[in-house]
Scaffold this motif. Structure first.
Motif, PDB file in Angstrom:
ATOM      1  N   ASP A 125      -3.474  -5.805   0.474  1.00 33.14           N
ATOM      2  CA  ASP A 125      -3.991  -4.580  -0.160  1.00 33.14           C
ATOM      3  C   ASP A 125      -3.050  -4.091  -1.247  1.00 33.14           C
ATOM      4  O   ASP A 125      -1.832  -4.188  -1.126  1.00 33.14           O
ATOM      5  CB  ASP A 125      -4.144  -3.483   0.901  1.00 33.14           C
ATOM      6  CG  ASP A 125      -5.350  -3.714   1.783  1.00 33.14           C
ATOM      7  OD1 ASP A 125      -6.403  -4.086   1.239  1.00 33.14           O
ATOM      8  OD2 ASP A 125      -5.229  -3.517   3.005  1.00 33.14           O
ATOM      9  N   GLU A 126      -3.648  -3.550  -2.316  1.00 29.28           N
ATOM     10  CA  GLU A 126      -2.821  -3.055  -3.417  1.00 29.28           C
ATOM     11  C   GLU A 126      -2.475  -1.592  -3.257  1.00 29.28           C
ATOM     12  O   GLU A 126      -1.440  -1.126  -3.704  1.00 29.28           O
ATOM     13  CB  GLU A 126      -3.555  -3.259  -4.738  1.00 29.28           C
ATOM     14  CG  GLU A 126      -3.614  -4.720  -5.131  1.00 29.28           C
ATOM     15  CD  GLU A 126      -4.380  -4.889  -6.411  1.00 29.28           C
ATOM     16  OE1 GLU A 126      -4.051  -4.212  -7.402  1.00 29.28           O
ATOM     17  OE2 GLU A 126      -5.343  -5.682  -6.412  1.00 29.28           O
ATOM     18  N   LEU A 127      -3.406  -0.854  -2.680  1.00 30.46           N
ATOM     19  CA  LEU A 127      -3.158   0.563  -2.419  1.00 30.46           C
ATOM     20  C   LEU A 127      -3.167   0.765  -0.911  1.00 30.46           C
ATOM     21  O   LEU A 127      -4.133   0.415  -0.228  1.00 30.46           O
ATOM     22  CB  LEU A 127      -4.248   1.422  -3.075  1.00 30.46           C
ATOM     23  CG  LEU A 127      -4.211   2.919  -2.755  1.00 30.46           C
ATOM     24  CD1 LEU A 127      -2.929   3.566  -3.262  1.00 30.46           C
ATOM     25  CD2 LEU A 127      -5.420   3.624  -3.342  1.00 30.46           C
ATOM     26  N   ILE A 128      -2.067   1.299  -0.389  1.00 28.23           N
ATOM     27  CA  ILE A 128      -1.940   1.413   1.064  1.00 28.23           C
ATOM     28  C   ILE A 128      -1.756   2.875   1.439  1.00 28.23           C
ATOM     29  O   ILE A 128      -0.855   3.557   0.926  1.00 28.23           O
ATOM     30  CB  ILE A 128      -0.752   0.557   1.569  1.00 28.23           C
ATOM     31  CG1 ILE A 128      -1.003  -0.910   1.199  1.00 28.23           C
ATOM     32  CG2 ILE A 128      -0.585   0.689   3.065  1.00 28.23           C
ATOM     33  CD1 ILE A 128       0.218  -1.792   1.306  1.00 28.23           C
ATOM     34  N   LEU A 129      -2.637   3.370   2.300  1.00 31.49           N
ATOM     35  CA  LEU A 129      -2.607   4.776   2.695  1.00 31.49           C
ATOM     36  C   LEU A 129      -2.031   4.875   4.104  1.00 31.49           C
ATOM     37  O   LEU A 129      -2.558   4.274   5.040  1.00 31.49           O
ATOM     38  CB  LEU A 129      -4.034   5.343   2.665  1.00 31.49           C
ATOM     39  CG  LEU A 129      -4.830   5.038   1.396  1.00 31.49           C
ATOM     40  CD1 LEU A 129      -6.261   5.540   1.536  1.00 31.49           C
ATOM     41  CD2 LEU A 129      -4.174   5.676   0.185  1.00 31.49           C
ATOM     42  N   LEU A 130      -0.952   5.609   4.246  1.00 34.96           N
ATOM     43  CA  LEU A 130      -0.260   5.694   5.535  1.00 34.96           C
ATOM     44  C   LEU A 130      -0.348   7.115   6.078  1.00 34.96           C
ATOM     45  O   LEU A 130       0.195   8.045   5.501  1.00 34.96           O
ATOM     46  CB  LEU A 130       1.214   5.310   5.364  1.00 34.96           C
ATOM     47  CG  LEU A 130       1.497   3.983   4.667  1.00 34.96           C
ATOM     48  CD1 LEU A 130       2.995   3.806   4.430  1.00 34.96           C
ATOM     49  CD2 LEU A 130       0.949   2.833   5.482  1.00 34.96           C
ATOM     50  N   ASP A 131      -1.042   7.253   7.208  1.00 32.36           N
ATOM     51  CA  ASP A 131      -1.235   8.577   7.789  1.00 32.36           C
ATOM     52  C   ASP A 131      -0.250   8.777   8.944  1.00 32.36           C
ATOM     53  O   ASP A 131      -0.516   8.357  10.065  1.00 32.36           O
ATOM     54  CB  ASP A 131      -2.678   8.720   8.273  1.00 32.36           C
ATOM     55  CG  ASP A 131      -3.072  10.175   8.451  1.00 32.36           C
ATOM     56  OD1 ASP A 131      -2.161  11.024   8.485  1.00 32.36           O
ATOM     57  OD2 ASP A 131      -4.274  10.454   8.558  1.00 32.36           O
ATOM     58  N   GLU A 132       0.866   9.396   8.646  1.00 34.73           N
ATOM     59  CA  GLU A 132       1.928   9.662   9.628  1.00 34.73           C
ATOM     60  C   GLU A 132       2.297   8.432  10.464  1.00 34.73           C
ATOM     61  O   GLU A 132       2.177   8.450  11.687  1.00 34.73           O
ATOM     62  CB  GLU A 132       1.512  10.812  10.550  1.00 34.73           C
ATOM     63  CG  GLU A 132       1.341  12.100   9.783  1.00 34.73           C
ATOM     64  CD  GLU A 132       1.300  13.316  10.704  1.00 34.73           C
ATOM     65  OE1 GLU A 132       1.982  13.280  11.748  1.00 34.73           O
ATOM     66  OE2 GLU A 132       0.610  14.282  10.365  1.00 34.73           O
ATOM     67  N   PRO A 133       2.739   7.378   9.817  1.00 31.22           N
ATOM     68  CA  PRO A 133       3.054   6.155  10.580  1.00 31.22           C
ATOM     69  C   PRO A 133       4.262   6.306  11.497  1.00 31.22           C
ATOM     70  O   PRO A 133       4.438   5.490  12.408  1.00 31.22           O
ATOM     71  CB  PRO A 133       3.338   5.128   9.482  1.00 31.22           C
ATOM     72  CG  PRO A 133       3.763   5.917   8.298  1.00 31.22           C
ATOM     73  CD  PRO A 133       3.002   7.205   8.379  1.00 31.22           C
TER      74      PRO A 133
END
Lengths: 215, 297
Positions: free
Chosen positions: A149-157
């Motif tokens: 993936d080129e855009l990675i969204l991390l929700d409170e990892p």
């Protein structure tokens, strides 16, 4: 090059305003930190980008192309990956199977290489439910890595993750940054966010309150 | 005589093994509880019989049985795409009852409750499958073909995608899976094989009427799937073998036939209770059945 651009996004749930007129641009290869109190709209913003919810108004552009009119699975296929706040793995499937959902190749060698990078290769044939919270996040990282993936969204990892696994996750994020991935990170720990991110956006009751660059 | 009896049981096991394998694709792998599976079985049976009795060859009737059932599978999937868990179960239950009502009331086509007698035995490549042994060979070939095709599909990326949908649709979609299309394909393939089973059933029994395709038929097949274990083809076959053979000893203990039918239900119920307590995942299963019914994610 601009990887992601949001143009005056608004989202209301009944009478509650989750996002109001949020606009920003994110350059390719940068890491954006998203901060703000509970209910300030951070997760909603990620949901709008991945089309898990539709905005009431506004546009989302990915690499110059408008994407908010596409269904969620097509947006994912463009190269937008996500790590969820809770329950992002397939519990009753093995680690390898979890990765195979994310890729169409079914290449076991490649999957093992990725599992090795996130430190989970010795558990490849175990059910994902047996992993600890931090290991589950690492498995999710494995999924975005195998998808490239080129855009990675991390929700409170980092939430609820042991110190050792936090280090490992930070290491993995560093690797993704070196590969030139664009990242949005939701995080509460201000020290960590300054260490990882190039830019900061603060949301306050759905409005973009502050935008800072970190050098 | 005893030979004919054993072959009869084997043929029934084969037909139900096809049904239970087709249902586990939908319920075991994809996590969609289908309480209308007997409708696909019925559609296949009627489609095949009506075509063959109108003078078409058996192979065409057999293929049409699967094809027409698959078409109805796609139709049922459209309203079902938005439903999950128990809501989906209710929708499929309604579908099964609608199909049964149509069979009962469209008398010009189906002769309604009178049923269709005198269904010819199948004929393929000049061979008439009119003996028990040849019919058994025919059904076992279809069972093996069903197993091979489903095994190939379910071990590959299609099967993994279906399991991902069972686990969590939203996450599967966020990984680029076209969940609606995959569900539609799962419905179509499941119905296809149930339709084939319907054709084999009708030409074996040589008489069909709507009472052969009730909810209790679906429940029996579902029980086979749950007993064998969700998401296991081998389990589905094992479930079919066990549940066909289990009530058979009742025939030999000299009870009046009115009691045998009742006792059979008690045995099924008792077995289900033991199963849930002792082995909730079934014989070869991956997941507890309750997980797909109460899943709210």
């Amino acid at each position: 090059m601009i990887a992601l651009e949001l143009k005056s996004i608004s989202k209301h749930f009944g009478g509650v305003t989750a996002l109001e007129n949020v606009s920003f641009k994110l350059e390719q290869g940068k890491t954006l930190g998203l901060i703000g109190g509970n209910g300030s709209g951070k997760t909603t913003l990620l949901n709008v980008i991945t089309k898990m919810i539709s905005p009431n108004s506004g546009e989302v552009h990915f690499k110059g192309k408008r994407v908010d009119n596409l269904p969620a699975y097509k947006i994912a296929r463009l190269g937008i990956g996500r790590i969820f706040q809770i329950g992002g793995i397939f519990n009753n499937m093995t680690l390898l199977e979890n990765l195979f959902v994310a890729t169409n190749s079914g290449n076991e060698e490649e999957a093992e290489r990725i599992l090795n990078e996130v430190g989970l290769v010795q558990k490849k044939n175990e059910k994902a439910a047996t992993l600890s919270g931090g290991q589950q996040r690492l498995l999710e990282f494995g999924r975005v890595m195998i998808r490239n993936d080129e855009l990675i969204l991390l929700d409170e990892p980092f939430a609820g993750v042991s110190e050792g696994n936090c280090k490992k996750i930070e290491e993995v994020i560093g690797k993704l940054q070196k590969e030139g991935k664009t990242i949005i990170l939701i995080e509460h720990d201000s020290k960590r966010i300054k260490r990882i991110c190039n830019q900061l956006i603060e949301l306050d009751e759905g409005k973009l309150a502050k935008k800072t660059n970190i050098d | 005589m005893i030979e004919a009896y054993l072959l009869h049981l084997l043929i029934l096991i084969c037909i139900y093994a096809i049904l239970s394998m087709s249902l586990t694709l939908l319920t075991g792998y994809t996590g969609m509880l289908n309480l209308g599976h007997a409708a696909f079985f019925a559609i296949g049976a009627y489609a095949s019989v009506l075509l063959v009795m109108a003078g078409f060859p058996f192979w065409l009737g057999f293929l049409a049985a699967g094809g027409v059932a698959a078409l109805f599978g796609v139709l049922l999937s459209i309203p079902s795409l938005r439903l999950r868990g128990d809501f989906l179960a209710i929708a499929t239950l309604a579908f099964g009852e609608i199909i049964r009502s149509i069979m009962l009331n469209w008398t010009e086509l189906t002769r309604g409750p009178l049923g269709i007698p005198g269904i010819p035995k199948p004929e393929l490549f000049g061979i008439v499958f009119d003996s028990m042994l040849t019919y058994f060979v025919l059904t076992i070939v279809v069972v093996l073909a069903t197993y091979v095709v489903l095994k190939y599909l379910l071990d590959g990326k299609f099967g993994i995608a279906l399991k991902a949908i069972r686990e969590n649709e939203l996450i599967a979609e966020s990984l680029g899976k076209d969940v609606k299309m995959l569900k539609m394909q799962a419905f179509a393939i499941s119905a296809l094989f149930a339709g084939f089973a319907g054709s084999l059933f009708a030409h074996y029994i040589t008489f069909i009427d709507p009472s052969s395709f009730t909810l209790s038929e679906t429940v029996l097949v579902l029980l086979m799937v749950v007993l064998g274990g969700l998401g296991s083809l081998v389990g589905s076959i094992a479930g079919a073998i066990i549940l066909i053979l289990l009530p058979e000893p009742l025939r030999f203990i000299g009870l009046p036939s009115s009691m045998v039918g009742q006792l059979r239900q008690i045995i099924y119920a008792g077995l289900l209770i033991v199963l849930i307590i002792k082995r909730p995942k079934g014989l070869f299963g991956e997941q507890w059945f309750g997980g797909i019914v109460s899943d709210s994610s």
